[in-house]
Write a protein that holds these residues in place. Structure first.
Motif, PDB file in Angstrom:
ATOM      1  N   VAL A   1      -2.489  11.187  -1.381  1.00  0.00           N
ATOM      2  CA  VAL A   1      -3.020  10.201  -0.649  1.00  0.00           C
ATOM      3  C   VAL A   1      -4.365  10.456  -0.206  1.00  0.00           C
TER       4      VAL A   1
ATOM      5  N   VAL B   1      -7.427   2.474  -4.533  1.00  0.00           N
ATOM      6  CA  VAL B   1      -7.384   1.468  -3.540  1.00  0.00           C
ATOM      7  C   VAL B   1      -8.861   0.725  -3.376  1.00  0.00           C
TER       8      VAL B   1
ATOM      9  N   TRP C   1       1.625   8.647  -6.759  1.00  0.00           N
ATOM     10  CA  TRP C   1       2.033   9.993  -6.591  1.00  0.00           C
ATOM     11  C   TRP C   1       3.029  10.522  -7.745  1.00  0.00           C
TER      12      TRP C   1
ATOM     13  N   LEU D   1       0.905  -1.196  -0.059  1.00  0.00           N
ATOM     14  CA  LEU D   1      -0.148  -0.048   0.174  1.00  0.00           C
ATOM     15  C   LEU D   1       0.928   1.124  -0.044  1.00  0.00           C
ATOM     16  N   ILE D   2       1.930   1.154   0.740  1.00  0.00           N
ATOM     17  CA  ILE D   2       2.816   2.399   0.769  1.00  0.00           C
ATOM     18  C   ILE D   2       3.484   2.554  -0.562  1.00  0.00           C
TER      19      ILE D   2
ATOM     20  N   PHE E   1      -6.413   8.415  -5.607  1.00  0.00           N
ATOM     21  CA  PHE E   1      -5.941   7.240  -4.754  1.00  0.00           C
ATOM     22  C   PHE E   1      -7.126   6.507  -3.938  1.00  0.00           C
TER      23      PHE E   1
ATOM     24  N   TYR F   1       2.828  14.751  -1.492  1.00  0.00           N
ATOM     25  CA  TYR F   1       2.394  13.242  -0.924  1.00  0.00           C
ATOM     26  C   TYR F   1       1.051  13.447  -0.282  1.00  0.00           C
TER      27      TYR F   1
ATOM     28  N   GLN G   1       2.430   1.437  -3.513  1.00  0.00           N
ATOM     29  CA  GLN G   1       1.367   2.128  -4.566  1.00  0.00           C
ATOM     30  C   GLN G   1       1.347   3.470  -4.208  1.00  0.00           C
ATOM     31  N   SER G   2       1.139   3.862  -3.013  1.00  0.00           N
ATOM     32  CA  SER G   2       0.965   5.443  -2.637  1.00  0.00           C
ATOM     33  C   SER G   2       2.160   6.330  -3.380  1.00  0.00           C
TER      34      SER G   2
END
Length: 225
Positions: A51, A60, A30, A22-23, A56, A47, A25-26
């Motif tokens: 998110v 998700v 971005w 997940l991190i 975003f 950032y 992907q973020s």
């Protein structure tokens, strides 16, 4: 601590992989979003702004809703349907909800059984269906979040092109929404179907998702015990 890590290793491993993905992907999203903004001569965003953006959220939520729909349908289907030879299925003849004795509920509960398994009425029914209810609720909330985020994202694009905004009903009935949604659904159900079918004939020694290596193809795990 060692015992806790040993007893919960599978859950902790999946949680760690999920958070890392997940991190990752973020940050990747971005960077990709800012590249697109630069191409359109627009200022890049931070950032934190990304998110918390609808873009975003949609990325998700649309994956979450398909995953939990997959679990919801699979859990429900395995109550009534069987697949001979698959460890993902009950053995033939065991279709249905099972008896109270088999499920260890009410007067058939064990001393160590969960408290709500020992009671009747609504609480007993609720606990007896709590897994399906939870999976369904997470699916619906994720689907709803995806629809809201997608609506905001599409209306932002429409505003840039001078197109009238859509309301929620208009968006969830649009080709864009169902194109994104069905892309995920078809892949999830293909994966589930493949798992059910492959485990009839293929083995992985040591995995609880596989029958013992020497089990005949047409024999389920329960029949082999």
């Amino acid at each position: 601590m060692k015992r806790f890590l040993r007893d919960n290793g599978l859950s902790l491993c999946m949680l760690a992989i999920f958070l890392a993905a997940l991190i990752g992907q973020s940050f990747a999203g971005w960077a990709a979003n800012n590249e697109e903004l630069v191409e359109h001569s627009q200022p890049i965003i931070g950032y934190g702004d990304f998110v918390s953006s609808s873009a975003f959220l949609v990325d998700v939520a649309e994956n979450w809703q398909s995953e939990f729909l997959q679990f919801f349908v699979f859990i429900f289907a395995t109550i009534w349907l069987i697949q001979r030879g698959s460890p993902e299925s009950k053995k033939p003849g065991d279709q249905g909800l099972g008896t109270d004795e088999e499920q260890m509920v009410g007067e058939h509960a064990k001393p160590a059984s969960p408290l709500w398994a020992k009671v009747r009425g609504f609480r007993g029914w609720l606990y007896g269906n709590s897994l399906l209810i939870t999976m369904g609720a997470i699916f619906f909330l994720s689907w709803f979040a995806q629809s809201l985020g997608g609506m905001v994202e599409m209306n932002e694009e429409n505003a840039e092109h001078g197109v009238a905004p859509l309301d929620w009903i208009g968006y969830v009935s649009s080709p864009d929404f169902w194109n994104r949604t069905l892309q995920n659904w078809q892949s999830e159900f293909l994966a589930v179907g493949a798992m059910v079918a492959f485990t009839i004939y293929l083995r992985q020694r040591g995995s609880s998702e596989s029958k013992p290596v020497g089990t005949p193809h047409a024999t389920s795990s329960e029949e082999a015990e």
